[in-house]
Write an enzyme that holds these catalytic residues in place. Structure first.
Site, PDB file in Angstrom:
ATOM      1  N   GLU A   1      -2.890  -8.352  -1.324  1.00 29.50           N
ATOM      2  CA  GLU A   1      -3.100  -6.869  -1.909  1.00 29.50           C
ATOM      3  C   GLU A   1      -2.757  -6.812  -0.538  1.00 29.50           C
ATOM      4  OE1 GLU A   1      -6.090  -7.378  -5.088  1.00 29.50           O
ATOM      5  OE2 GLU A   1      -5.858  -9.091  -3.550  1.00 29.50           O
TER       6      GLU A   1
ATOM      7  N   HIS B   1      -6.370 -10.797   2.373  1.00 25.88           N
ATOM      8  CA  HIS B   1      -5.728 -10.967   0.707  1.00 25.88           C
ATOM      9  C   HIS B   1      -4.190 -10.811   0.711  1.00 25.88           C
ATOM     10  CE1 HIS B   1     -10.295 -10.626  -0.309  1.00 25.88           C
ATOM     11  NE2 HIS B   1     -10.296 -11.363   0.653  1.00 25.88           N
TER      12      HIS B   1
ATOM     13  N   CYS C   1      -9.777  -4.769  -1.114  1.00 27.89           N
ATOM     14  CA  CYS C   1      -8.827  -4.848  -1.677  1.00 27.89           C
ATOM     15  C   CYS C   1      -8.526  -3.116  -2.488  1.00 27.89           C
ATOM     16  CB  CYS C   1      -7.842  -5.495  -2.655  1.00 27.89           C
ATOM     17  SG  CYS C   1      -8.089  -6.902  -1.589  1.00 27.89           S
TER      18      CYS C   1
ATOM     19  N   CYS D   1     -10.338  -7.468  -5.249  1.00 28.27           N
ATOM     20  CA  CYS D   1     -12.183  -7.450  -5.148  1.00 28.27           C
ATOM     21  C   CYS D   1     -11.988  -5.735  -4.550  1.00 28.27           C
ATOM     22  CB  CYS D   1     -12.356  -8.422  -3.579  1.00 28.27           C
ATOM     23  SG  CYS D   1     -11.933  -8.121  -2.045  1.00 28.27           S
TER      24      CYS D   1
END
Length: 160
Positions: free
Chosen positions: A56, A54, A87, A84
Site C-alpha cells: 500500500e 508494504h 497502511c 495494517c
C-alpha cells in the site's frame, strides 16, 4: 470490457505475484483513478530491508508522483490483504476515496479485522469494501506460508 472491482482485484493479485522471488509476503496493491490504474505496488520489505515497504505504501508513493499531489481524492485502492495500522494511517492521510480489499487479516488488520482505525470521529474516512476475491487472495497467502514452513523445516532438519 467492463472494469469492476473483480477486474481490478485480479490486477492487484497479479501484482502480489511479483514478490515470488524475494521472500516477501505476497501482497499486491493498485490505485485506480477515473477507471485507469495509476499506480501499482507490492511488498518489498525483505527485498529492501525496510519495515515501511508494504504494498500500500509503495503504491501510494507512486500515485502521489503520478497525480503530483499528496492528496489521492477520486482514487480507489485495491489491495489483496486488509491493510495494517501503518497502511491504514497512510490511506487516511492520502485522502483515498475508497479501499477495496480481498482477504481479512485477523492478526494485523486495521479496517475491521483486528481493529478498525476508521471508527470514531475522524475528519476523513474512505469507504471500505472487503472480501472481493477473498478466496483467491487468502489462498495466495496460505500457499506462501505453507512453503515458508516447509522451507524452515527442511532447513532445521535437512533429512526431510
Amino acid at each position: 470490457m467492463v472494469k469492476n472491482d473483480n477486474y481490478f482485484m485480479y490486477k492487484a493479485i497479479y501484482e502480489a505475484y511479483k514478490t515470488s522471488d524475494s521472500g516477501d509476503v505476497p501482497v499486491g496493491c493498485i490505485i485506480v483513478k477515473d477507471g485507469k490504474i495509476i499506480a501499482r505496488g507490492h511488498n518489498t520489505r525483505e527485498k529492501k530491508q525496510c519495515a515501511c515497504d508494504h504494498a500500500e505504501i509503495n503504491a501510494i508513493k507512486k500515485a502521489n508522483k503520478k497525480v503530483d499531489s499528496w492528496r489521492l481524492e477520486g482514487c480507489t485502492m485495491y489491495v489483496t490483504l486488509e491493510p495494517c495500522p501503518m497502511c491504514a494511517g497512510a490511506i487516511i492521510n492520502s485522502r483515498l476515496d475508497k479501499v477495496v480489499f480481498g482477504a481479512h487479516d485477523m492478526r494485523y488488520g486495521a479496517l475491521g479485522g483486528r481493529i478498525n482505525l476508521l471508527e470514531g470521529n475522524l475528519e476523513y474516512s474512505p469507504e471500505v469494501e472487503s472480501g472481493v476475491k477473498e478466496k483467491e487472495c487468502a489462498d495466495l497467502l496460505k500457499t506462501f506460508f505453507k512453503k515458508m514452513r516447509v522451507k524452515e523445516r527442511t532447513k532445521s532438519n535437512p533429512i526431510i
